[in-house]
Design a protein around this motif. Sequence first.
Motif, PDB file in Angstrom:
ATOM      1  N   LEU A  64      47.893  30.471 -56.391  1.00 21.03           N
ATOM      2  CA  LEU A  64      46.448  30.304 -56.256  1.00 21.03           C
ATOM      3  C   LEU A  64      46.164  29.161 -55.286  1.00 21.03           C
ATOM      4  O   LEU A  64      47.021  28.304 -55.051  1.00 21.03           O
ATOM      5  CB  LEU A  64      45.819  29.970 -57.615  1.00 21.03           C
ATOM      6  CG  LEU A  64      45.756  31.074 -58.666  1.00 21.03           C
ATOM      7  CD1 LEU A  64      45.567  30.467 -60.046  1.00 21.03           C
ATOM      8  CD2 LEU A  64      44.629  32.041 -58.355  1.00 21.03           C
ATOM      9  N   TYR A 334      33.459  29.653 -51.861  1.00 18.04           N
ATOM     10  CA  TYR A 334      33.580  30.906 -52.609  1.00 18.04           C
ATOM     11  C   TYR A 334      32.228  31.449 -53.084  1.00 18.04           C
ATOM     12  O   TYR A 334      32.149  32.605 -53.501  1.00 18.04           O
ATOM     13  CB  TYR A 334      34.499  30.714 -53.810  1.00 18.04           C
ATOM     14  CG  TYR A 334      35.922  30.396 -53.421  1.00 18.04           C
ATOM     15  CD1 TYR A 334      36.785  31.394 -52.985  1.00 18.04           C
ATOM     16  CD2 TYR A 334      36.404  29.083 -53.463  1.00 18.04           C
ATOM     17  CE1 TYR A 334      38.091  31.101 -52.613  1.00 18.04           C
ATOM     18  CE2 TYR A 334      37.702  28.775 -53.094  1.00 18.04           C
ATOM     19  CZ  TYR A 334      38.543  29.795 -52.663  1.00 18.04           C
ATOM     20  OH  TYR A 334      39.830  29.503 -52.281  1.00 18.04           O
ATOM     21  N   PHE A 339      34.968  38.920 -54.476  1.00 16.26           N
ATOM     22  CA  PHE A 339      36.313  39.033 -55.030  1.00 16.26           C
ATOM     23  C   PHE A 339      36.600  40.512 -55.288  1.00 16.26           C
ATOM     24  O   PHE A 339      35.725  41.242 -55.783  1.00 16.26           O
ATOM     25  CB  PHE A 339      36.437  38.253 -56.332  1.00 16.26           C
ATOM     26  CG  PHE A 339      36.510  36.764 -56.142  1.00 16.26           C
ATOM     27  CD1 PHE A 339      37.706  36.148 -55.798  1.00 16.26           C
ATOM     28  CD2 PHE A 339      35.378  35.969 -56.297  1.00 16.26           C
ATOM     29  CE1 PHE A 339      37.773  34.767 -55.618  1.00 16.26           C
ATOM     30  CE2 PHE A 339      35.432  34.598 -56.120  1.00 16.26           C
ATOM     31  CZ  PHE A 339      36.641  33.997 -55.774  1.00 16.26           C
ATOM     32  N   PHE A 358      39.853  37.889 -51.568  1.00 16.71           N
ATOM     33  CA  PHE A 358      38.557  37.243 -51.399  1.00 16.71           C
ATOM     34  C   PHE A 358      38.043  37.460 -49.982  1.00 16.71           C
ATOM     35  O   PHE A 358      38.776  37.303 -49.011  1.00 16.71           O
ATOM     36  CB  PHE A 358      38.629  35.743 -51.681  1.00 16.71           C
ATOM     37  CG  PHE A 358      37.307  35.040 -51.442  1.00 16.71           C
ATOM     38  CD1 PHE A 358      36.265  35.207 -52.335  1.00 16.71           C
ATOM     39  CD2 PHE A 358      37.100  34.261 -50.314  1.00 16.71           C
ATOM     40  CE1 PHE A 358      35.033  34.598 -52.108  1.00 16.71           C
ATOM     41  CE2 PHE A 358      35.885  33.639 -50.080  1.00 16.71           C
ATOM     42  CZ  PHE A 358      34.848  33.812 -50.981  1.00 16.71           C
ATOM     43  N   PHE A 375      43.751  35.808 -52.775  1.00 18.01           N
ATOM     44  CA  PHE A 375      43.282  34.673 -53.568  1.00 18.01           C
ATOM     45  C   PHE A 375      44.254  34.374 -54.701  1.00 18.01           C
ATOM     46  O   PHE A 375      44.596  33.223 -54.950  1.00 18.01           O
ATOM     47  CB  PHE A 375      41.884  34.967 -54.119  1.00 18.01           C
ATOM     48  CG  PHE A 375      41.375  33.934 -55.083  1.00 18.01           C
ATOM     49  CD1 PHE A 375      40.950  32.696 -54.638  1.00 18.01           C
ATOM     50  CD2 PHE A 375      41.325  34.202 -56.449  1.00 18.01           C
ATOM     51  CE1 PHE A 375      40.492  31.727 -55.528  1.00 18.01           C
ATOM     52  CE2 PHE A 375      40.856  33.255 -57.346  1.00 18.01           C
ATOM     53  CZ  PHE A 375      40.441  32.013 -56.886  1.00 18.01           C
TER      54      PHE A 375
END
Length: 422
Positions: A64, A334, A339, A358, A375
């Motif tokens: 991540l 973000y 997503f 993403f 992502f």
Amino acid sequence: MKHAPLSALLICMSGLALAAPTSDEALERMRSMKTTGQSLDMKTVPQDGEIADAIRNNLERIKLPDGFKIELYAVVPDARHMAVGPSSGVVFVGTRKTDLWAVTDRTKNRTADEVKRFAPAISFTQPGPCFSKDGFLFVAEHNRLLVFPAAEFFFEGPDVAADIVVPTGELIPTDEESYNHGARVCAVGPDNKLTVSLGQPHNVPPKDKAELYKQHGIGGIVRMERDGSKREVYATGIRNSVGITYNPTTQELWFTDNQVDGMGDDIPPGEINHAPKAGMQFGMPWYGGGQVRTTEYAEEAPPEGLTFPVVETVAHAADMGLMFYTGKMFPEKYRGGLFSAQRGSWNRTEPVGARVMFTPFAADGSAPSGETVPFAEGWLDEETGEYYGRIVDVAQLKDGSLLVSDDTAGAIYRISYDGDSN
């Protein structure tokens, strides 16, 4: 004349009284606000033990961005598309089988305390849930559409308020029911209408099906009032969309589409599409994904006015559920972005996918402002090609964290951020 003993008659009558209603009978009883006789001791899924421990260990593989972490939220067998209750935050989770699960975090420690079968008297067929803003849970099945008013209130017991939006056999013609591309997803749009995707059952649809499919919206997206009336074909030329969502900024529809198989590792691309108005045609059957022509229709001139994808994704990664991020937990970059889930390939010599992607969006929500990038990834072992999970859907909790479903591991994960959110 001899008579049966009274005790035998009582046993017989008791057996008749306790006979469980069929799924259809149970649904009709709940439509009339009557009990079904189901036990209050409902089926639940253990949230500890070897399975949960193994899933947690596998999460150590996941990569991540800095500041993010991923944890097991719930063990949910066959977990696919999710719908988060607008009032309670209870997560309703569909499967590709007969179960619909209610996942509850009672202690609000951001881990589920209970995973319970929803409406256990009903045998669903590949249920795909979605919520209206006023708390009505809609469930799109392979060939039926149900609604559960106040599902967040009634889910605690076996009997729930229920009604039929589209009866069995009327979502698509029964002759077109297939084991292939039969999962449906739904969304309630900003116009308060119900939107449902209808995948077509072929790799490339045959020419003799064209008119029938266009009429019913098979290989497309249909829209209707919440009671099932005024049904219309909203979009066509879609092979199999298993992810639809509305951008809250523009109030417009976006969806994923899965491309044609058998054309090679690197073609055709997967798709993320934009459908701001009704009547758009997205390329099938002339194009198998992006602007790659299908072999079956290579000699046929495509009609004018087709719409190509806004985003082309890696071939055969199986793009699935998607959502626009509206929370404040994640960093600014973000917010307002998209997503999306990639379940992972089967039709590829070198596997790809099993990750969360993403796509950043412009502030006005009109279009992507950058490339689509991984992502959360690591469920696919790139050395061995082994999948440790297959990602199906993404959803947002009220605290701004991200839920991710995995139908292979049978789990829902929660991704949170504890770094600098500016």
